[in-house]
Design an enzyme around this catalytic site. Structure first.
Site, PDB file in Angstrom:
ATOM      1  N   ASP A  33     -59.299  41.742 -96.197  1.00  0.00           N
ATOM      2  CA  ASP A  33     -59.159  40.300 -96.037  1.00  0.00           C
ATOM      3  C   ASP A  33     -59.682  39.560 -97.257  1.00  0.00           C
ATOM      4  O   ASP A  33     -59.118  38.563 -97.689  1.00  0.00           O
ATOM      5  CB  ASP A  33     -59.928  39.832 -94.804  1.00  0.00           C
ATOM      6  CG  ASP A  33     -59.316  40.399 -93.544  1.00  0.00           C
ATOM      7  OD1 ASP A  33     -58.133  40.796 -93.602  1.00  0.00           O
ATOM      8  OD2 ASP A  33     -60.020  40.441 -92.521  1.00  0.00           O
ATOM      9  N   TYR A  36     -57.210  39.679 -99.957  1.00  0.00           N
ATOM     10  CA  TYR A  36     -56.108  38.771 -99.640  1.00  0.00           C
ATOM     11  C   TYR A  36     -56.498  37.333 -99.961  1.00  0.00           C
ATOM     12  O   TYR A  36     -55.763  36.600-100.623  1.00  0.00           O
ATOM     13  CB  TYR A  36     -55.737  38.911 -98.157  1.00  0.00           C
ATOM     14  CG  TYR A  36     -54.686  37.918 -97.712  1.00  0.00           C
ATOM     15  CD1 TYR A  36     -53.333  38.206 -97.838  1.00  0.00           C
ATOM     16  CD2 TYR A  36     -55.056  36.685 -97.184  1.00  0.00           C
ATOM     17  CE1 TYR A  36     -52.375  37.297 -97.448  1.00  0.00           C
ATOM     18  CE2 TYR A  36     -54.106  35.764 -96.789  1.00  0.00           C
ATOM     19  CZ  TYR A  36     -52.760  36.074 -96.923  1.00  0.00           C
ATOM     20  OH  TYR A  36     -51.816  35.172 -96.550  1.00  0.00           O
ATOM     21  N   SER A  82     -73.451  21.054 -74.222  1.00  0.00           N
ATOM     22  CA  SER A  82     -74.056  20.499 -75.432  1.00  0.00           C
ATOM     23  C   SER A  82     -75.568  20.679 -75.311  1.00  0.00           C
ATOM     24  O   SER A  82     -76.048  21.304 -74.379  1.00  0.00           O
ATOM     25  CB  SER A  82     -73.666  19.040 -75.611  1.00  0.00           C
ATOM     26  OG  SER A  82     -73.584  18.368 -74.396  1.00  0.00           O
ATOM     27  N   LYS A 119     -78.987  23.727 -87.328  1.00  0.00           N
ATOM     28  CA  LYS A 119     -77.794  23.411 -86.543  1.00  0.00           C
ATOM     29  C   LYS A 119     -76.728  22.954 -87.523  1.00  0.00           C
ATOM     30  O   LYS A 119     -76.852  21.898 -88.145  1.00  0.00           O
ATOM     31  CB  LYS A 119     -78.120  22.295 -85.553  1.00  0.00           C
ATOM     32  CG  LYS A 119     -77.005  21.950 -84.602  1.00  0.00           C
ATOM     33  CD  LYS A 119     -77.533  20.991 -83.527  1.00  0.00           C
ATOM     34  CE  LYS A 119     -76.570  20.852 -82.371  1.00  0.00           C
ATOM     35  NZ  LYS A 119     -75.402  20.041 -82.694  1.00  0.00           N
ATOM     36  N   GLU A 186     -70.298  28.504 -85.033  1.00  0.00           N
ATOM     37  CA  GLU A 186     -69.810  27.293 -85.667  1.00  0.00           C
ATOM     38  C   GLU A 186     -68.901  27.680 -86.826  1.00  0.00           C
ATOM     39  O   GLU A 186     -69.252  28.559 -87.624  1.00  0.00           O
ATOM     40  CB  GLU A 186     -71.040  26.530 -86.185  1.00  0.00           C
ATOM     41  CG  GLU A 186     -70.867  25.056 -86.332  1.00  0.00           C
ATOM     42  CD  GLU A 186     -70.988  24.285 -85.024  1.00  0.00           C
ATOM     43  OE1 GLU A 186     -71.225  24.908 -83.949  1.00  0.00           O
ATOM     44  OE2 GLU A 186     -70.823  23.065 -85.077  1.00  0.00           O
ATOM     45  N   LYS A 305     -84.940  27.138 -79.431  1.00  0.00           N
ATOM     46  CA  LYS A 305     -84.568  27.820 -78.190  1.00  0.00           C
ATOM     47  C   LYS A 305     -85.689  28.699 -77.704  1.00  0.00           C
ATOM     48  O   LYS A 305     -86.447  29.242 -78.513  1.00  0.00           O
ATOM     49  CB  LYS A 305     -83.369  28.751 -78.439  1.00  0.00           C
ATOM     50  CG  LYS A 305     -82.029  28.110 -78.353  1.00  0.00           C
ATOM     51  CD  LYS A 305     -80.961  29.176 -78.499  1.00  0.00           C
ATOM     52  CE  LYS A 305     -79.612  28.516 -78.737  1.00  0.00           C
ATOM     53  NZ  LYS A 305     -78.614  29.465 -79.193  1.00  0.00           N
ATOM     54  N   CYS A 425     -65.512 -17.178 -68.902  1.00  0.00           N
ATOM     55  CA  CYS A 425     -64.786 -16.010 -69.387  1.00  0.00           C
ATOM     56  C   CYS A 425     -63.833 -16.380 -70.518  1.00  0.00           C
ATOM     57  O   CYS A 425     -63.021 -17.293 -70.368  1.00  0.00           O
ATOM     58  CB  CYS A 425     -64.005 -15.377 -68.235  1.00  0.00           C
ATOM     59  SG  CYS A 425     -62.897 -14.053 -68.768  1.00  0.00           S
ATOM     60  N   CYS A 443     -67.357 -11.705 -65.589  1.00  0.00           N
ATOM     61  CA  CYS A 443     -66.378 -12.685 -65.141  1.00  0.00           C
ATOM     62  C   CYS A 443     -66.085 -12.349 -63.684  1.00  0.00           C
ATOM     63  O   CYS A 443     -65.894 -11.191 -63.331  1.00  0.00           O
ATOM     64  CB  CYS A 443     -65.108 -12.539 -65.974  1.00  0.00           C
ATOM     65  SG  CYS A 443     -63.639 -13.228 -65.215  1.00  0.00           S
ATOM     66  N   CYS A 449     -57.943 -12.334 -63.571  1.00  0.00           N
ATOM     67  CA  CYS A 449     -58.286 -12.515 -64.989  1.00  0.00           C
ATOM     68  C   CYS A 449     -57.385 -11.598 -65.814  1.00  0.00           C
ATOM     69  O   CYS A 449     -57.351 -10.394 -65.589  1.00  0.00           O
ATOM     70  CB  CYS A 449     -59.754 -12.178 -65.211  1.00  0.00           C
ATOM     71  SG  CYS A 449     -60.225 -12.075 -66.946  1.00  0.00           S
TER      72      CYS A 449
END
Length: 685
Positions: A33, A36, A82, A119, A186, A305, A425, A443, A449
């Site tokens: 690879d 390449y 997350s 991170k 990541e 962690k 409003c 409002c 409205c």
DNA sequence: CAGCCTCGAGTTCT
DNA sequence: CTCGAGGCTG
């Protein structure tokens, strides 16, 4: 232009294509690879000299293997969550304290150790290996469902197709055999590659990327995997998802997992902290902050962690984020600009929100011209006035927000206009009110409205509601202006000839819209309920309500007290829902809509002990989780509700069962204990 | 009654 | 993403 260069380029293309074919079609690459990638890089550097646009070369390389139209969706076997954020050492200490408190409370014989690492600011990706072979790769997506990018990651830097363990006592084959392991990490673009790449793009008058993260995301999400392949992307491992098989027992701590990954061909990031204590972690954070600029990659913060996986799983997760990890976030980039004006937006439920119109400024490569000021209190606290210079940041690097005003002391009073939230409003001119204890001014004209009606419409067609594709805000405004829709259900009476006549709307568009409107007719009760736009009823709450019903119409005549018996429904939601259906227009509208749509039929088992029965659980179940109990009922042919009605056949009362069980007794519905329920199931599975 | 946890509602730009 | 607020738990 040099013809030797051109010839060299053509030869290079031929060579690359030959290798591509070997790789893609025959699945037998003749070169590594790296080799390449080297060839491709060489080609692009020739392009650079010859001033040939990169995109055209990419297209050329793309020929010869099939490009697809879209990515397939893949559901993550465990959600990609997350992380909670800490913005200061104080907040970080709170995290450490929560962990030690948990340990004390549960009398665990453990001194928690922590890992810490950079991170990276890239694109989160999950790779699944079966028996040591790369099977699938997926983007994070919304955390539950991502996109299948298997072709795109193959041959990416740092993604081994086969896991080769260079260990003495265990051979490759036995080590990963019968194991499934999901590796998360990541995908990144280094700062250097990003700059180099953008220079190419610029020379070729191609689109520039605003930052390395966008470059990574843009390159990864290429439908044509050959393009992805030509870009300098790297995958860095940061965690493990679901595992099964023998590998599971070998994973003890986070750091040892990463080291194992490194030994089988993945890349991990250094420097990092292994088995650290809070003070070591803080030293590390300070160190990283100092060298941030000189790092070869953009960073987003530092992840801390708990090392031990067993302790991790004891702490568990909330729906949003694990409790065993935290991201120490770096202060986000800010910029100074000028407030040109302050507008008031009217939301779906009439909320008046001040929005600052700004002199356009770039933050992290994104042009910002609007920023929310949230509400009256914020506005006053920050003292933002028109003409002020303000500091703006992207909260969580996404939503623009005014942080503070700067130089107010030298503000020229005649240049700075103070601003107050209007008492009437701006859309309909009607009265507004700010209730005791609430931050927002609203409002009170409701759907009369124009702004609120428009927003209600936008919500109605939105993805999570009726999901009508191709009907955006602009078009909705047009439909309202042309008087083609006066109520939400009018959308289902739109005719082809009406649409075709609209400005800038051709036959094809009209056809497409009609067909996507028709497609939306098949939906679920919860989506319809959500689409109605009842305050305090989001999709989750709508689901909870619908799960408690046996048919939609039940809602129309349901007593408010019954609603309040549904889990997660309290007095506020109860009042909001019942008053919605007590209003005639709303009731009529809903009935009309019910005539336009149809629900997907849930297919239930006709066999099993609970066939055709409706069962209600109440109280705390000792041995079963509520969701599991409901699943068991369904497997045995029954349905579950959250409230006792005439249609309820059986009530299962757990510990501390209260009003629902009494209600059931009153209505002469059989009430049984959890043990009895379990006994019924066991016989039949 | 306090302290979680979740959900809803509002927001930006590509 | 963030805030506020609703609802549940201890």
């Amino acid at each position: 232009m040099s013809s030797t260069l051109k010839k060299k380029r053509n030869d290079l293309i031929t060579t690359i294509k030959r290798h591509q074919e070997a790789y893609y079609s025959k699945d037998q690459p003749k070169i590594s690879d790296e080799a390449y990638d080297q060839l491709v890089a060489e080609l692009f550097s020739l392009d650079h000299e010859l001033n040939i646009p990169r995109s055209s070369t990419e297209k050329t390389l793309g020929v010869g293997h099939k490009k697809r139209d879209e990515f397939f969706s893949v559901e993550h076997s465990t959600p990609m969550l997350s992380l909670d954020n800490a913005f200061s050492f104080d907040e970080l200490d709170l995290f450490f304290k929560r962990v030690t408190d948990f340990i004390k409370k549960n009398r665990i014989d453990f001194v928690p150790k922590y890992s810490a690492e950079i991170k990276l600011d890239g694109v989160a990706v999950s790779l699944t290996y079966m028996d040591g072979e790369l099977k699938t790769a997926a983007t994070r997506g919304d955390g539950l469902v991502g996109e299948d990018i298997t072709d795109n990651v193959k041959s990416m830097n740092g993604v081994p197709e086969v896991l080769n363990l260079k260990s003495k006592n265990k051979s490759n084959i036995t080590y990963f055999e019968n194991s499934i392991i999901e590796i998360r990490g990541e995908v990144i673009f280094s700062k250097k590659d990003f700059e180099r790449f953008n220079k190419y793009q610029e020379r070729a008058s191609e689109k520039l990327f605003s930052n390395p993260r966008n470059a990574a995301a843009g390159s990864l999400r290429q439908l044509d995997a050959a393009i992805t392949k030509s870009r300098p992307l790297t995958f860095i491992v940061h965690g493990v998802g679901k595992t099964s098989g023998s590998i599971t027992d070998d994973l003890i701590t986070h750091s040892s997992f990463l080291e194992l990954m490194e030994s089988v061909g993945f890349k991990i990031i250094r420097p990092r902290i292994k088995n650290g204590h809070p003070n070591i972690i803080k030293d590390y954070i300070n160190q990283i902050l100092n060298i941030r600029e000189s790092l070869p990659v953009e960073i987003d913060g530092i992840v801390v962690k708990i090392e031990n996986y067993e302790l991790q799983s004891m702490l568990g997760s909330t729906v949003r984020a694990p409790r065993f990890a935290i991201a120490y976030k770096l202060p986000s980039e800010t910029a100074i600009t000028e407030v040109i004006g302050i507008d008031i937006q009217v939301g779906r439920f009439g909320t008046l929100t001040p929005v600052a119109r700004l002199k356009t400024v770039s933050i992290g490569g994104v042009n910002i011209s609007n920023a929310t000021l949230h509400n009256e209190d914020e506005l006053r606290k920050k003292g933002v006035k028109i003409g002020d210079r303000v500091e703006v940041r992207r909260a969580g690097d996404v939503i623009p927000e005014v942080v503070r005003t700067v130089n107010t002391s030298i503000r020229k009073s005649d240049n700075s206009l103070s601003f107050e939230i209007p008492k009437f409003c701006p859309s309909c001119g009607g009265k507004t009110e700010r209730l005791e204890g609430e931050v927002a001014r609203r409002c009170i004209s409701g759907k009369k409205c124009p702004a609120q009606f428009e927003q209600a419409f936008v919500h109605f067609v939105s993805k999570k509601a009726m999901n009508i594709d191709g009907l955006g805000t602009k078009l909705i405004q047009q439909l309202i202006r042309e008087n083609l829709v006066n109520a939400l259900d009018d959308i289902y009476n739109l005719k082809y000839f009406q649409l075709e006549k609209l400005d800038r709307f051709g036959a094809k568009s009209a056809q497409n819209l009609i067909s996507s409107i028709d497609k939306s007719r098949v939906t679920t009760p919860a989506k319809l309920l959500y689409a109605l736009g009842i305050r305090h009823v989001g999709l989750q709450t709508a689901k909870a309500i619908c799960d408690a019903l046996t048919c939609f119409e039940e809602l129309f005549s349901l007593a408010p007290e019954k609603l309040a018996l549904i889990d997660d429904i309290g007095p506020v939601v109860m009042f909001s829902v019942s008053s919605f259906f007590e209003t005639r227009e709303n009731l009529e509208l809903t009935k009309r809509l019910l005539n336009e749509v149809s629900f997907k039929k849930e297919v239930f088992n006709k066999k099993g002990v609970f066939a055709g029965k409706n069962i209600v659980f109440t109280g705390t179940l000792r041995t079963l989780k509520r969701a599991l109990a409901q699943e068991l009922v369904q497997k045995n042919g029954g349905t579950c509700s959250g409230i006792i009605t005439k249609k309820t056949d059986l009530c299962v009362a757990g510990e501390k069962a209260g009003s629902k069980a009494r209600e059931a007794q009153k209505m002469k519905i059989k009430v049984i204990a959890e043990e009895e329920f379990l006994a019924m199931i066991d016989k039949n599975i």
